[in-house]
Design an enzyme around this catalytic site. Structure first.
Site, PDB file in Angstrom:
ATOM      1  N   GLY A  90       4.055   8.966  -5.466  1.00 31.54           N
ATOM      2  CA  GLY A  90       4.937   8.279  -6.223  1.00 31.54           C
ATOM      3  C   GLY A  90       4.583   8.041  -7.588  1.00 31.54           C
ATOM      4  O   GLY A  90       5.522   7.830  -8.465  1.00 31.54           O
ATOM      5  N   SER A  91       3.497   7.778  -7.825  1.00 28.33           N
ATOM      6  CA  SER A  91       3.058   7.400  -9.187  1.00 28.33           C
ATOM      7  C   SER A  91       3.172   8.731 -10.073  1.00 28.33           C
ATOM      8  O   SER A  91       3.451   8.691 -11.045  1.00 28.33           O
ATOM      9  CB  SER A  91       1.599   7.188  -9.354  1.00 28.33           C
ATOM     10  OG  SER A  91       1.280   5.702  -8.467  1.00 28.33           O
ATOM     11  N   ASP A 198      10.490   2.482  -2.846  1.00 22.50           N
ATOM     12  CA  ASP A 198      10.324   1.488  -1.887  1.00 22.50           C
ATOM     13  C   ASP A 198      11.756   1.319  -1.200  1.00 22.50           C
ATOM     14  O   ASP A 198      12.164   0.242  -0.556  1.00 22.50           O
ATOM     15  CB  ASP A 198       9.972  -0.056  -2.294  1.00 22.50           C
ATOM     16  CG  ASP A 198       8.327   0.234  -2.945  1.00 22.50           C
ATOM     17  OD1 ASP A 198       7.730   0.906  -2.242  1.00 22.50           O
ATOM     18  OD2 ASP A 198       7.925  -1.049  -3.501  1.00 22.50           O
ATOM     19  N   SER A 223       7.996   7.856  -3.151  1.00 26.42           N
ATOM     20  CA  SER A 223       6.489   7.750  -2.593  1.00 26.42           C
ATOM     21  C   SER A 223       6.794   8.038  -1.096  1.00 26.42           C
ATOM     22  O   SER A 223       7.241   7.389  -0.486  1.00 26.42           O
ATOM     23  CB  SER A 223       5.714   6.486  -2.974  1.00 26.42           C
ATOM     24  OG  SER A 223       4.828   6.358  -2.285  1.00 26.42           O
ATOM     25  N   HIS A 228       5.021   3.657   3.299  1.00 28.67           N
ATOM     26  CA  HIS A 228       6.742   3.788   2.876  1.00 28.67           C
ATOM     27  C   HIS A 228       7.543   4.344   4.179  1.00 28.67           C
ATOM     28  O   HIS A 228       7.233   4.641   4.974  1.00 28.67           O
ATOM     29  CB  HIS A 228       6.719   4.836   1.602  1.00 28.67           C
ATOM     30  CG  HIS A 228       6.227   4.024   0.347  1.00 28.67           C
ATOM     31  ND1 HIS A 228       5.226   4.351  -0.420  1.00 28.67           N
ATOM     32  CD2 HIS A 228       6.783   3.000  -0.328  1.00 28.67           C
ATOM     33  CE1 HIS A 228       4.821   3.566  -1.291  1.00 28.67           C
ATOM     34  NE2 HIS A 228       5.756   2.801  -1.450  1.00 28.67           N
ATOM     35  N   ASN A 296      -0.842  19.341 -13.567  1.00 30.60           N
ATOM     36  CA  ASN A 296      -0.559  19.861 -12.443  1.00 30.60           C
ATOM     37  C   ASN A 296      -0.568  18.880 -11.327  1.00 30.60           C
ATOM     38  O   ASN A 296      -1.437  18.162 -10.897  1.00 30.60           O
ATOM     39  CB  ASN A 296      -1.634  20.965 -11.859  1.00 30.60           C
ATOM     40  CG  ASN A 296      -1.352  21.421 -10.428  1.00 30.60           C
ATOM     41  OD1 ASN A 296      -0.356  21.105  -9.799  1.00 30.60           O
ATOM     42  ND2 ASN A 296      -2.303  22.128  -9.723  1.00 30.60           N
TER      43      ASN A 296
HETATM   44  C1  LIG Z   1       7.998   0.526  -6.487  1.00 30.01           C
HETATM   45  C2  LIG Z   1       6.700   1.496  -6.522  1.00 30.01           C
HETATM   46  N1  LIG Z   1       6.577   2.377  -7.284  1.00 30.01           N
HETATM   47  C3  LIG Z   1       5.552   3.389  -7.225  1.00 30.01           C
HETATM   48  C4  LIG Z   1       4.709   3.325  -6.299  1.00 30.01           C
HETATM   49  C5  LIG Z   1       3.359   4.322  -6.372  1.00 30.01           C
HETATM   50  O1  LIG Z   1       3.747   5.256  -5.122  1.00 30.01           O
HETATM   51  P1  LIG Z   1       2.239   5.998  -4.661  1.00 30.01           P
HETATM   52  O2  LIG Z   1       1.236   5.086  -4.008  1.00 30.01           O
HETATM   53  O3  LIG Z   1       2.609   7.273  -3.953  1.00 30.01           O
HETATM   54  O4  LIG Z   1       1.582   6.623  -5.973  1.00 30.01           O
HETATM   55  C6  LIG Z   1       4.608   2.252  -5.259  1.00 30.01           C
HETATM   56  C7  LIG Z   1       3.670   2.245  -4.594  1.00 30.01           C
HETATM   57  O5  LIG Z   1       3.679   1.869  -3.340  1.00 30.01           O
HETATM   58  C8  LIG Z   1       5.495   1.430  -5.539  1.00 30.01           C
HETATM   59  O6  LIG Z   1       5.829   0.354  -4.623  1.00 30.01           O
END
Ligand SMILES: Cc1ncc(COP(=O)(O)O)c(C=O)c1O
Length: 446
Positions: A90-91, A198, A223, A228, A296
């Protein structure tokens, strides 16, 4: 063992064994006993996820392949969007969503360093990390309680001539006022990025039409990290209805290249060796032409294979999360003198990620969560609370540069001090929810 068998027969035999293994050793139904551990989240899966995973492993393509293509198609269909790109978290999805807006292909609307992005400090850091790293100034506005989302009455005051983007998350499944925020963005020609990590499955009505969150703005992100709404271990997705944004997202995801061929594919455009790009020699191989400084961030086909099984379960996951939310809300109604209980955003039907409460005056959050944790109920903060207070902000706070705060962040600070949440994941039973309600009541009246 595989004597006289074709590869397809051998594979079928292995997958049948995997199914039996999963049914026998995983997901054994156990009745809940008061005091049993209740995590805030957990993977919910069956043999379909496991056999898809093994199938992808036996295929041994490893990078993104047929399961990735299938997942991207089905995820886009589920959300009702034109384009979806699978990524490794998700990041990464947030990084791509933001970086796509910095593409020179967007002309006047390209986001450049020192431009501004309106957002909130009460949330997860990687919603704003890409902007900070790129040199875009996050402008923080306060949130409302008990929605825990950006306060739309602050938007106009936060605007400057450098504002180019609004990017924020739908907090724990409860959407921000998408109608107002979209109108604000349209009025001022701003990009809207919905961090939907979320809130997968949340719906929102505008003028009688229902949309999934993540699909109203220009770009949405998800994510698939295990807690999730659905998971593939690690993973994420970026989605949009704009062809040009999609092209930029894919380019940044795939090393910054201009070419749209999938792994293993050559000459999809039919012009691999006959075009002029930049100052390269005429006909330079299009596969190695770079239109962006990219990354990547692709996921593997094993992750996508799990996702293909999970996406089928989304409707029932969302229904179960809603059921759990309303059961817990009902169970806690009598604590309203002690706790601020969550309220869904108007015109929405949230796919709740968690049940977020704020302790009222005289109730110590630390005492409450200590009581819950000691009774086996896992608790969580609203992520960073107030992100500006964290060590990653030390240098910016000291210099006063690199970010802006509009008005006071009174509610953000209150959340940092007094709020916490517990889970609502689809694997929870009514007995677990009722036990959580009982212990939460004991905790606030102790
Ligand atoms: C609102 C939100 N954005 C982004 C992320 C990042 O997701 P990931 O952990 O898959 O990088 C999270 C992670 O839980 C999140 O709660």
């Amino acid at each position: 063992m595989f004597d006289n068998k074709t590869e397809a027969q051998a594979r079928e035999e292995i997958l049948n064994m995997v199914t039996e293994y999963c049914d026998t050793y995983h997901n054994k139904k156990k009745t809940f006993e008061p005091g049993d551990y209740i995590p805030y989240a957990s993977r919910v899966y069956d043999h379909k996820e496991m056999s898809n995973l093994v199938d992808a492993a036996l295929e041994f393509w490893l990078t993104s392949g047929k399961y990735t293509a299938e997942f991207e198609k089905r995820f886009a269909e589920y959300l009702g969007v034109k384009y979806c790109s699978l990524v490794n978290s998700g990041s990464s999805a947030n990084l791509l969503a933001f970086m796509a807006l910095t593409s020179p292909l967007l002309g006047e609307r390209q986001v450049r360093p020192k431009d501004e992005m309106i957002t909130v400090a009460a949330g997860f850091p990687t919603t704003i990390t890409p902007a900070v790293q790129y040199g875009v100034i996050p402008v923080f506005i306060d949130v409302t309680i008990p929605q825990y989302n950006l306060d739309v009455s602050q938007l106009e005051a936060a605007l400057s001539e450098r504002t180019k983007v609004v990017m924020a998350a739908h907090t724990l499944g409860n959407p921000f006022d998408l109608h107002m925020v979209k109108q604000f963005c349209d009025k001022h020609n701003l990009w809207l990025v919905e961090d939907n990590c979320d809130a997968l499955g949340t719906t929102y009505q505008i003028d009688g039409q229902e949309y999934f969150t993540g699909t109203v703005g220009d770009i949405g992100t998800s994510s698939f990290y295990p807690p999730h709404h659905m998971t593939m271990g690690e993973g994420g997705a970026v989605y949009t209805n704009h062809p040009l944004l999609h092209k930029c997202i894919q380019s940044f995801r795939d090393w910054g290249r201009d070419c749209a061929c999938k792994p293993g594919q050559d000459n999809l455009c039919g012009h691999r060796f006959d075009k002029q790009y930049g100052e390269l020699p005429l006909g330079y191989d299009h596969k190695y032409v770079y239109s962006h400084f990219g990354y990547n961030l692709k996921a593997t086909d094993m992750q996508a294979a799990i996702g293909c099984a999970q996406i089928e379960k989304m409707p029932e996951f969302v229904e179960k999360r809603r059921h759990n939310f309303y059961r817990l809300l009902e169970g806690l109604k009598e604590c309203e003198d002690k706790l601020v209980l969550p309220v869904p955003c108007e015109n929405s039907s949230p796919s709740w990620f968690g049940f977020l409460v704020t302790c009222k005056e005289g109730v110590s959050r630390n005492k409450v969560i200590t009581y819950l944790e000691s009774h086996g109920i896992q608790t969580r903060m609203l992520f960073a609370g107030n992100l500006i207070k964290h060590p990653c902000f030390d240098q910016m706070r000291a210099s006063g540069e690199g970010y802006r705060v509009n008005g006071s962040l009174e509610n953000t600070d209150r959340i940092m001090r007094d709020s916490f949440w517990v889970g609502l994941y689809p694997g929870m039973t009514d007995e677990m929810i009722d036990y959580m309600a009982k212990i939460m009541k004991e905790a606030v009246y102790q």
